[in-house]
Design a protein around this motif. Structure first.
Motif, short mmCIF file in Angstrom:
data_model
loop_
_atom_site.label_atom_id
_atom_site.label_comp_id
_atom_site.label_asym_id
_atom_site.label_seq_id
_atom_site.Cartn_x
_atom_site.Cartn_y
_atom_site.Cartn_z
N SER A 107 6.51 -68.60 29.61
CA SER A 107 7.52 -67.83 30.32
C SER A 107 8.39 -67.03 29.36
O SER A 107 8.50 -67.35 28.17
N ASN A 108 9.00 -66.01 29.95
CA ASN A 108 9.98 -65.21 29.22
C ASN A 108 11.01 -64.76 30.23
O ASN A 108 10.66 -64.12 31.24
N ASP A 109 12.26 -65.09 30.02
CA ASP A 109 13.33 -64.75 30.95
C ASP A 109 14.26 -63.68 30.44
O ASP A 109 15.36 -63.50 31.00
N TYR A 110 13.87 -62.95 29.41
CA TYR A 110 14.73 -61.94 28.82
C TYR A 110 13.98 -60.62 28.68
O TYR A 110 12.76 -60.58 28.60
N GLN A 157 9.71 -59.86 32.17
CA GLN A 157 9.98 -61.26 32.42
C GLN A 157 8.83 -61.86 33.24
O GLN A 157 8.31 -61.20 34.15
N TYR A 158 8.47 -63.10 32.94
CA TYR A 158 7.32 -63.69 33.61
C TYR A 158 7.34 -65.21 33.51
O TYR A 158 7.99 -65.78 32.64
N ASN A 182 8.61 -66.04 23.63
CA ASN A 182 8.41 -66.71 24.91
C ASN A 182 8.68 -68.20 24.75
O ASN A 182 8.91 -68.69 23.64
#
Length: 119
Positions: free
Chosen positions: A98-101, A105-106, A32
């Motif tokens: 955050s995590n975009d992968y 995702q969040y 993240n």
């Protein structure tokens, strides 16, 4: 459910230092990005510093050389060491994880902590 809790804000004179902490708990992936953002009255929220799980860091130009971001992956905690503070650093500082992968995702935000630098 994910909780993001900041601490460490306060009032300091120009030239002083503060250390912010932010702990994320709950369903957080091991990969993240954790970061600090700030918003001053009448201004948009801006990124201050972010750090990846691999500890790659980025900073906004105005804080380079004065602020240092670090993290403890075992504790899901991110820190922001702020030195040589200036009145223009006054703002509410927010933590984001955050995590975009991948499939999960969040973007989760903390409630913010006030930093006030007096001249």
């Amino acid at each position: 459910q994910v909780q993001v809790v900041e601490s460490g804000g306060g009032l300091v004179q120009a030239g002083g230092s503060l250390r912010l902490s932010c702990e994320a708990s709950g369903r957080i992936s091991t990969t993240n990005v954790m970061g600090w953002y700030r918003q001053a009255p009448g201004h948009e929220r801006e990124m201050v510093a972010i750090i990846t799980s691999e500890t790659k860091a980025e900073y906004v130009d105005s804080v380079k050389g004065r602020f240092t971001i670090s993290r403890d992956n075992a504790k899901n905690t991110v820190y922001l060491q702020m030195n040589n503070l200036k009145p223009e650093d006054t703002a509410v500082y927010y933590c984001k994880v955050s995590n975009d992968y991948g499939p999960y995702q969040y973007h989760f935000w903390g409630q913010g902590t006030q930093v006030t630098v007096s001249s």
